[in-house]
Design a protein around this motif. Sequence first.
Motif, PDB file in Angstrom:
ATOM      1  N   PHE A  53       0.826  -1.205   0.000  1.00  0.00           N
ATOM      2  CA  PHE A  53       0.000   0.000   0.000  1.00  0.00           C
ATOM      3  C   PHE A  53       0.862   1.258   0.000  1.00  0.00           C
ATOM      4  O   PHE A  53       0.463   2.287  -0.526  1.00  0.00           O
ATOM      5  CB  PHE A  53      -0.959  -0.001   1.187  1.00  0.00           C
ATOM      6  CG  PHE A  53      -2.121  -0.930   0.987  1.00  0.00           C
ATOM      7  CD1 PHE A  53      -3.223  -0.519   0.262  1.00  0.00           C
ATOM      8  CD2 PHE A  53      -2.099  -2.207   1.483  1.00  0.00           C
ATOM      9  CE1 PHE A  53      -4.287  -1.370   0.046  1.00  0.00           C
ATOM     10  CE2 PHE A  53      -3.163  -3.073   1.280  1.00  0.00           C
ATOM     11  CZ  PHE A  53      -4.265  -2.652   0.559  1.00  0.00           C
ATOM     12  N   ASP A  77       0.367  -3.077  -4.790  1.00  0.00           N
ATOM     13  CA  ASP A  77      -1.069  -3.224  -4.902  1.00  0.00           C
ATOM     14  C   ASP A  77      -1.535  -4.674  -4.788  1.00  0.00           C
ATOM     15  O   ASP A  77      -1.078  -5.393  -3.922  1.00  0.00           O
ATOM     16  CB  ASP A  77      -1.453  -2.691  -6.297  1.00  0.00           C
ATOM     17  CG  ASP A  77      -2.519  -1.641  -6.186  1.00  0.00           C
ATOM     18  OD1 ASP A  77      -2.559  -0.975  -5.149  1.00  0.00           O
ATOM     19  OD2 ASP A  77      -3.318  -1.517  -7.109  1.00  0.00           O
ATOM     20  N   PHE A  78      -2.377  -5.078  -5.711  1.00  0.00           N
ATOM     21  CA  PHE A  78      -2.988  -6.402  -5.623  1.00  0.00           C
ATOM     22  C   PHE A  78      -1.986  -7.531  -5.902  1.00  0.00           C
ATOM     23  O   PHE A  78      -2.238  -8.669  -5.564  1.00  0.00           O
ATOM     24  CB  PHE A  78      -4.159  -6.492  -6.598  1.00  0.00           C
ATOM     25  CG  PHE A  78      -3.757  -6.552  -8.029  1.00  0.00           C
ATOM     26  CD1 PHE A  78      -3.669  -7.770  -8.686  1.00  0.00           C
ATOM     27  CD2 PHE A  78      -3.449  -5.392  -8.729  1.00  0.00           C
ATOM     28  CE1 PHE A  78      -3.289  -7.824 -10.004  1.00  0.00           C
ATOM     29  CE2 PHE A  78      -3.067  -5.451 -10.039  1.00  0.00           C
ATOM     30  CZ  PHE A  78      -2.986  -6.659 -10.692  1.00  0.00           C
ATOM     31  N   ALA A  81      -0.677  -9.801  -2.990  1.00  0.00           N
ATOM     32  CA  ALA A  81      -1.473 -10.960  -2.597  1.00  0.00           C
ATOM     33  C   ALA A  81      -1.495 -12.001  -3.712  1.00  0.00           C
ATOM     34  O   ALA A  81      -1.361 -13.191  -3.467  1.00  0.00           O
ATOM     35  CB  ALA A  81      -2.895 -10.521  -2.263  1.00  0.00           C
TER      36      ALA A  81
END
Lengths: 263, 422, 303
Positions: A53, A77-78, A81
């Motif tokens: 983030f 960001d994504f 994950a």
Amino acid sequence: MSNLLSVENLTMQFGGLTAIDNLSFDAKNNEITSIIGPNGAGKTTVFNCLTGFYKPTNGQMFLHKNEGKISLRKYTDFKIAHVAKVARTFQNIRLFPAMSVLENLLVAQHNELMVASGYSLFGLLNLKSYRDKEQLAVDKARYWLDIIGLTNRADDNAGDLPYGDQRKLEIVRAMCIEPKLLCLDEPAAGLNPKESAELNKLLKFIKTEKKTGILLIEHDMSVVMGISDHVVVLNYGKKIFEGTADQTKTSKEVIEAYLGVDE
Amino acid sequence: MEKKDIIQSVKDSLFTGVIALALFGPIVGLRTASKGEGLFITPQWGIVFILVGLCILGRFLINLNSARKTEFTFFSKFTSKLSSVTEEKAKHLAITAILFAVVFPFLPFTDRYFMDVAIMILTYIMLGWGLNIVVGLAGLLDLGYVAFYAVGAYSYALIATTFGWSFWICLPLAGVFAAFFGILLGFPVLRLRGDYLAIVTLGFGEIIRIVLINWYEVTNGPDGITGIPRPSFFGLPFKRSPDEGEASFHTFFNLEYSTMHRIIFLYYLILILALITNYFTLKIRKLPVGRAWEALREDEIACKSLGVNPTNTKLTAFAIGAMFGGFAGSFFATRQAFISPESFTFIESAIIVAIVVLGGMGSQTGVVLASIFLIGITEMFRDLEQYRMIAFGGAMVLIMVFKPKGILANRKPTILMHGDKK
Amino acid sequence: MEYFIQQLVNGITLGSIYGLIAIGYTMVYGIIGMINFAHGDIFMIGAFVALISFIIFGLTGVALPVILLLVLLIAMLFTACYGWTVEKLAYKPLRGSFRLAPLISALGMSIVLQNYVQVAQGARVKPMQPLISGGLEFFKNSEFVVTVSYLQIFIVVLTVILMGIFTYLITKTDLGRAQRACEQDRTMTALLGINVDRTISITFIIGSSLASVAGMMFVLYYGVIDFYIGFLAGIKAFTAAVLGGIGSLPGAMLGGLLIGLIETFWAGYVSLEYKDVAAFSVLIVVLIFFPTGFLGKPDIEKV
């Protein structure tokens, strides 16, 4: 035990404010590593750097996988994950409140399901291969719901669950992405003693049965001392102590940071 | 109620009156009108006094029995009742509605005017369903949806008039073009926060319109495109006198020629298009991408932490919504046989947004009810066009204040673990 | 060169008008974090009130400066009532509602105001005789004579005066302090005994009054208005607010000037037909690549 995460010389500045100052520590596989420290010590900022983030001003973060180590800085960001397999929960719970408990757990398996649904094409055609994959995803959700005892509420809205259950749901939702490293931001905040004990049990289960390393920010010392294998203490963005739970309890620096210096 | 309270509420009502006088006094009371050279003022104090009187009275009544509370409970009871009825009998209602829609053209009271209104309502239902994917499911407020409607209409018109291809080839092409525009616009802007996104899409919609007005070489400017081919019934045109050696719809089926044939055909065309949109939406909602849309609407940060790619996911919603807008646009073009930039103003976008918002974001039934209500009933009072828009805007405000989730807003989970036990 | 200077003068005039409207956007955004979509229509109402007052006073034969002052005050007063009412009816009940609710409500309000004025005043454009005529001429010897009209001077001077008063109000008075406190943390401000509702109301009143001044200038400058002017002017002013950095008052003024200049230069040198496209493109480009604007604060995502 081998290293899972190495944080090296991490520094994060906001304008003139240094939130994390040259922080280095390691977290090992199959261990629970806790980061503690007074309010404003920079704990959540560490998490936000690790989970993409924030982009740290300086320093490196490596995740050790079987294939070798990868730098978390490269992922934002994504992708943290999705590719690096680092999952997290949030200080103030972030579920999808208007969606059902089961749906929450399926969104966590989004990327596999997208592939299985042929980016929606097979899904629209209602192919069996997709339906089977979907059933597997539901089974995985049921497995986790059984563990936290919420199976009978699977079809209720996540926002209607009691607070303690929401916390647990958020943790197992993160587990549904099958992470290498699970970062928990104050999971025991607002829980009563009974719920705290259940949380301890869940975290120990994740550690021993799922072989997932856990990084924990926590204020509740009963949780920290009860389950941590390793404790890192921060104050004003600097590491002031590192050791086992028992060593931490008796450390002079830590007591001073929390209680102030007696002069 | 005590005397003190009454005095208080009278004072309050009189204050409302003063404000109302200030509001209506100049704008309503002093109407400007051109006469010869320059403007003159026609006073209309009568209307002002009525309006002010109504405001005072209304305020007083509200204070008197604190009606706000009871009205509100009545309102929310009514809407939740409506929601639960539509939910329980959803299947029956849907089948009844579709059956009614199918036999509608042959009902005894159905005339040309009814058919026109019905076609218009269906067009808005389709647009509403298309936009519902973007606004209702993905939670992206798109204030420029009409741009995709326009892209669909213009690409249909240009392809059809230039190459003379049939409706069934031009329709998908128009949809593809619109989806392409959706991606083109969406790619840079979907990172933006919700309210900024709304303004940017509005700007994009206006840019498209201005380009349509000024790009004479292609769009023929404000004059628009005329002579867009009408659709044919699988190759059979709806013409009174077909060309030599060619059959037309009525000669082929041995029917008396009637302009209604074409109207009825158009009606079924838009009905099918709308039902396809609906079917598609209901299907895709239950797929991973649909769940990801709703999850993004709920919490984008949580989505990122679970590895959901927000930009791509939003982009699919945008492109699919745009595609259906494009389909509706090509239908519009073929029905009118004439299009001009005037049909694609911002107010058109606002009406579609209003339909989605009032119906309850994400509710497919809500869109139908809102379209029938907003377009159908107000169509009967065409002369009151401007009042209609006031009512539109007012309804949007009221809904946001009293029932922000829309009139029908019962969401059903997309997948159940325990089956339908209720 | 002369042509360039002429465009510069026109751009600054136009920029003053946009800047005054932009302040309303930026203040409301600063204090309650919403885009007041109806603000452009408040400006339009201000223009109508000004037009009506000009017609009435035009018949009385009072001296021009007196008329200007009276119209200014009347427009500010009546338009402020609209701003206040809109906030009370459409925005206040929505505090704490979901993210897009205030924006949708504002959109509804904007539709209501536009059509209300259309019903009440008619859809036709309203022309007005120029009140302030004449001007100064420069470069008389060259082929292009640069004209700075008295009206342009009036607009720019009035804007500067209002900005002065307004900056004083925000930086030096209790009201301004309360306002800035509300921007930071509304709950805490309320706990400190400041009437937050009233502070927000006053914000709307100030924003609307300044928009009405812009409306009056618009009537004088263009000499023709209709019920639809608020839409475009509103979007351009919003662009100005974002360009300058939304939430920042000097930013709004700076942004207004820039948008005014961009529009006039675009119209003067590139293409008159596409002058509105310039404004919209700037809006899109700024929001995508430069969302904090020139003087705005960066918006750090709270996790």
